[in-house]
Design a protein around this motif. Sequence first.
Motif, short mmCIF file in Angstrom:
data_model
loop_
_atom_site.label_atom_id
_atom_site.label_comp_id
_atom_site.label_asym_id
_atom_site.label_seq_id
_atom_site.Cartn_x
_atom_site.Cartn_y
_atom_site.Cartn_z
N ALA A 69 0.81 -1.22 0.00
CA ALA A 69 0.00 0.00 0.00
C ALA A 69 0.85 1.27 0.00
O ALA A 69 0.51 2.25 -0.68
N GLU A 70 1.94 1.28 0.74
CA GLU A 70 2.71 2.51 0.91
C GLU A 70 3.26 3.02 -0.41
O GLU A 70 3.25 4.24 -0.68
N ALA A 71 3.76 2.11 -1.26
CA ALA A 71 4.32 2.54 -2.54
C ALA A 71 3.24 3.19 -3.41
O ALA A 71 3.47 4.25 -4.02
N LEU A 72 2.05 2.57 -3.47
CA LEU A 72 0.95 3.15 -4.24
C LEU A 72 0.49 4.47 -3.64
O LEU A 72 0.19 5.43 -4.36
N TRP A 73 0.48 4.53 -2.31
CA TRP A 73 0.05 5.76 -1.63
C TRP A 73 0.99 6.92 -1.95
O TRP A 73 0.54 8.05 -2.15
N GLN A 74 2.27 6.66 -2.01
CA GLN A 74 3.23 7.71 -2.34
C GLN A 74 3.05 8.19 -3.78
O GLN A 74 3.21 9.38 -4.08
N GLU A 75 2.74 7.27 -4.69
CA GLU A 75 2.45 7.67 -6.07
C GLU A 75 1.22 8.57 -6.11
O GLU A 75 1.19 9.58 -6.83
N TYR A 76 0.21 8.18 -5.35
CA TYR A 76 -1.02 8.98 -5.29
C TYR A 76 -0.73 10.37 -4.72
O TYR A 76 -1.21 11.39 -5.24
N ALA A 77 0.08 10.43 -3.67
CA ALA A 77 0.42 11.71 -3.06
C ALA A 77 1.18 12.59 -4.05
O ALA A 77 0.94 13.81 -4.14
N ALA A 78 2.10 12.01 -4.80
CA ALA A 78 2.87 12.78 -5.78
C ALA A 78 1.97 13.31 -6.88
O ALA A 78 2.12 14.46 -7.34
N ALA A 79 0.99 12.51 -7.30
CA ALA A 79 0.07 12.96 -8.35
C ALA A 79 -0.81 14.10 -7.85
O ALA A 79 -1.07 15.07 -8.58
N SER A 80 -1.26 14.02 -6.61
CA SER A 80 -2.06 15.09 -6.03
C SER A 80 -1.26 16.38 -5.94
O SER A 80 -1.74 17.46 -6.27
N ALA A 81 -0.01 16.26 -5.49
CA ALA A 81 0.86 17.44 -5.40
C ALA A 81 1.10 18.04 -6.78
O ALA A 81 1.19 19.27 -6.94
N LYS A 82 1.21 17.19 -7.80
CA LYS A 82 1.44 17.68 -9.16
C LYS A 82 0.24 18.49 -9.66
O LYS A 82 0.41 19.54 -10.29
N VAL A 83 -0.98 18.00 -9.39
CA VAL A 83 -2.18 18.74 -9.78
C VAL A 83 -2.21 20.10 -9.09
O VAL A 83 -2.47 21.14 -9.72
N GLN A 84 -1.96 20.11 -7.79
CA GLN A 84 -1.99 21.38 -7.04
C GLN A 84 -0.93 22.34 -7.56
O GLN A 84 -1.17 23.54 -7.71
N GLY A 85 0.26 21.82 -7.84
CA GLY A 85 1.31 22.68 -8.36
C GLY A 85 0.98 23.22 -9.73
O GLY A 85 1.29 24.38 -10.06
N ALA A 86 0.35 22.41 -10.59
CA ALA A 86 -0.01 22.86 -11.93
C ALA A 86 -1.06 23.97 -11.88
O ALA A 86 -0.98 24.95 -12.64
N ILE A 87 -2.04 23.84 -11.00
CA ILE A 87 -3.06 24.89 -10.86
C ILE A 87 -2.42 26.16 -10.31
O ILE A 87 -2.73 27.28 -10.75
N ALA A 88 -1.51 26.01 -9.36
CA ALA A 88 -0.82 27.19 -8.81
C ALA A 88 0.00 27.88 -9.89
O ALA A 88 0.07 29.12 -9.94
N ALA A 89 0.61 27.10 -10.78
CA ALA A 89 1.40 27.69 -11.86
C ALA A 89 0.53 28.51 -12.80
O ALA A 89 0.92 29.59 -13.25
N LEU A 90 -0.68 28.01 -13.10
CA LEU A 90 -1.60 28.77 -13.94
C LEU A 90 -1.99 30.09 -13.26
O LEU A 90 -2.06 31.14 -13.92
N CYS A 91 -2.22 30.04 -11.96
CA CYS A 91 -2.56 31.26 -11.22
C CYS A 91 -1.43 32.29 -11.31
O CYS A 91 -1.67 33.49 -11.49
N ARG A 92 -0.19 31.84 -11.22
CA ARG A 92 0.94 32.77 -11.29
C ARG A 92 1.08 33.36 -12.69
O ARG A 92 1.46 34.53 -12.84
N LEU A 93 0.77 32.58 -13.72
CA LEU A 93 0.81 33.12 -15.08
C LEU A 93 -0.19 34.27 -15.22
O LEU A 93 0.11 35.29 -15.84
N HIS A 94 -1.37 34.10 -14.64
CA HIS A 94 -2.36 35.18 -14.71
C HIS A 94 -1.87 36.41 -13.96
O HIS A 94 -2.03 37.55 -14.44
N GLU A 95 -1.29 36.21 -12.79
CA GLU A 95 -0.81 37.34 -12.01
C GLU A 95 0.29 38.11 -12.75
O GLU A 95 0.39 39.32 -12.64
N ARG A 96 1.10 37.39 -13.53
CA ARG A 96 2.21 38.03 -14.26
C ARG A 96 1.78 38.58 -15.61
O ARG A 96 2.56 39.28 -16.26
N GLY A 97 0.59 38.22 -16.08
CA GLY A 97 0.17 38.66 -17.40
C GLY A 97 0.94 38.00 -18.51
O GLY A 97 1.22 38.62 -19.55
N VAL A 98 1.32 36.73 -18.34
CA VAL A 98 2.14 36.03 -19.32
C VAL A 98 1.31 35.65 -20.53
O VAL A 98 0.16 35.26 -20.42
#
Length: 616
Positions: free
Chosen positions: A346-375
């Motif tokens: 379970a732990e190995a799969l759980w870590q993959e799941y955690a990494a995927a969740s963090a990736k989604v959050q980081g990708a949305i945050a990156a889009l927010c920063r693009l808007h703030e910068r007017g890119v």
Amino acid sequence: MLGTTCSAPGKVLLAGGYLILDRPHSGLVLALDARFYSRVELHEFKDAAAAKTPATSLLIEVHSPQFDDERRYVYEPTASTPLAPTPRADGTAPPPTNRYVEVPLLYGLTLLTELRGSGYVAEAVKASRAAGWASLGGTVGLRVTLAADNAFYSQAAELRARGWPQSAASLRALPSMLPPRRDEEGEIAKTGLGSSATLVTSLLAALLGTFGAISLPGEAVTLGAASTTPTSLALLHSLAQLCHCAAQGKVGSGFDVCSATYGSQRYVRFSPSLIAPFLALADGAAPPAKELAACVLGTTSAWDHIVEPFHLPPGVEVMMADVACGANTPSMVKQVQKWRQSDPAAEALWQEYAAASAKVQGAIAALCRLHERGVGGRGWDAQLCECSAVQPTEWNSISPVGAALALIRQSGLELRQLILFVSAAAATAIEPPAQTALLNATMEVPGVLLAVVPGAGGGDAVLALILPSAAPSATDGPVGERARAPCGMAATRSRVAALWATWPTTAPPPAPTVVCELPVREAPAAARHNGVLVEATSMEQGVHASAGAKQLAAARENAISARAAPSSVNHLRSPSLRVYTPDELRERAAKRAERAAGRLATAPVTAPGDVWRLEV
């Protein structure tokens, strides 16, 4: 008399389901424009039952008209059970216990006594009389009124009974704060927006605000200096977390209470040890006052949760649908935890799941920063429309904005795949087969960025992030048809809504019996705050609210009669709580945002982690 009305927003967990239970994993939470309202006011009771209240006690009457529920309590700080139910005004026995009402009242009153002294009620009465209230010789106590927007409860059965289509338009046409229908077993289906957390948060906010213990964001003329707001929010948050956990008898993640307080955010939970001692108290026992104050003020141990304000960028909006199945979140959480403890893999799969969740959050945050910068070099909306007009496989080549959108979509698909792996391994349907088919079809609709089961999943709801659609081109049909065709966000919403409305009859098995779009969006923000708000505090506002509520209730009764509704509807008739339609709430929120800009202090935040700072 003196009183305060507060509201707290519902929530949806966009990413971080199950992970959010454990530090240091984070979740991305959106506050929604569906709100729970609580009003607390001094009230003079004139019935014979109230007259029997001992002089050293405080009579409290709680009304929940949506549930045809009225109950009374007597609060006596020195009693072994300080908050005791008592017969109602008509002499009938009190209804069954409701810990989500009783625990906040008990803990809130205990804290008020510690912070304001034992004479805080007498001081409030004196202030009311100085402001013009004339006593009629009755028993002065507290009157509490509770009401929630319709979106917190599934209205599928109500729409069927009325013969109305299962659509957001039908839901918007329903009377506000409608009593939800019960099924054959007497249960009420919820939509998973956090009704218990918003009840607890708004009730505590109104109680503490009425006696001046906190100063919260809002439009009330008596609002204190903005510099006091973060401290008040922190006190309210910690007390609401404690009360919510004590009411449910366990320490949850707390993201629902935190979003009800602070609004949309990236959230990392608090350490459960902060409140563990209070969960060992006997049922109905008051918490030790000094220990309670030390806990909620953080003087013993500092609260270590992380709150980072977050809002979707313009042009990216939420759509949600009620699938009318209902999810038993506690049992699903237990099943996942049991799997993690018993399966060596379970732990190995759980870590993959955690990494995927963090990736989604980081990708949305990156889009927010693009808007703030007017890119991007072109208009923001134009870039979003350009992406929605082509296949997602082409987004990367359009612009940095397109590349950010592509990353969100791809990481979201990866997250969904891992959710299916976890579902199979834990033998619990986080994303049931019926939802999988619905989500896959939704993601094929032009303009849909991502579709997921939010939070713990199951059968509560589905969520989609959508983009605006471009206007039809010259090759898209005759000029007249192109002129009539919707564009922008309305076009995307219309396409998704059409899919959801026809899904039960067009979907492959097993399909949900009902898919009904919920008329909710991310709550509008005033100075980046879309959490708990003060709706009214002064006596003058309370008087106007009373008149408005009576007029609105009468108008709604007339509307129901005209529609020949098939059920008897008990609307909110409280003379103390102003009830607003969804359009009125949106209008008030817009005005509030204009007036509050630059006035409200931003909630305190902790330095974000590396994942949240992911760059494009």
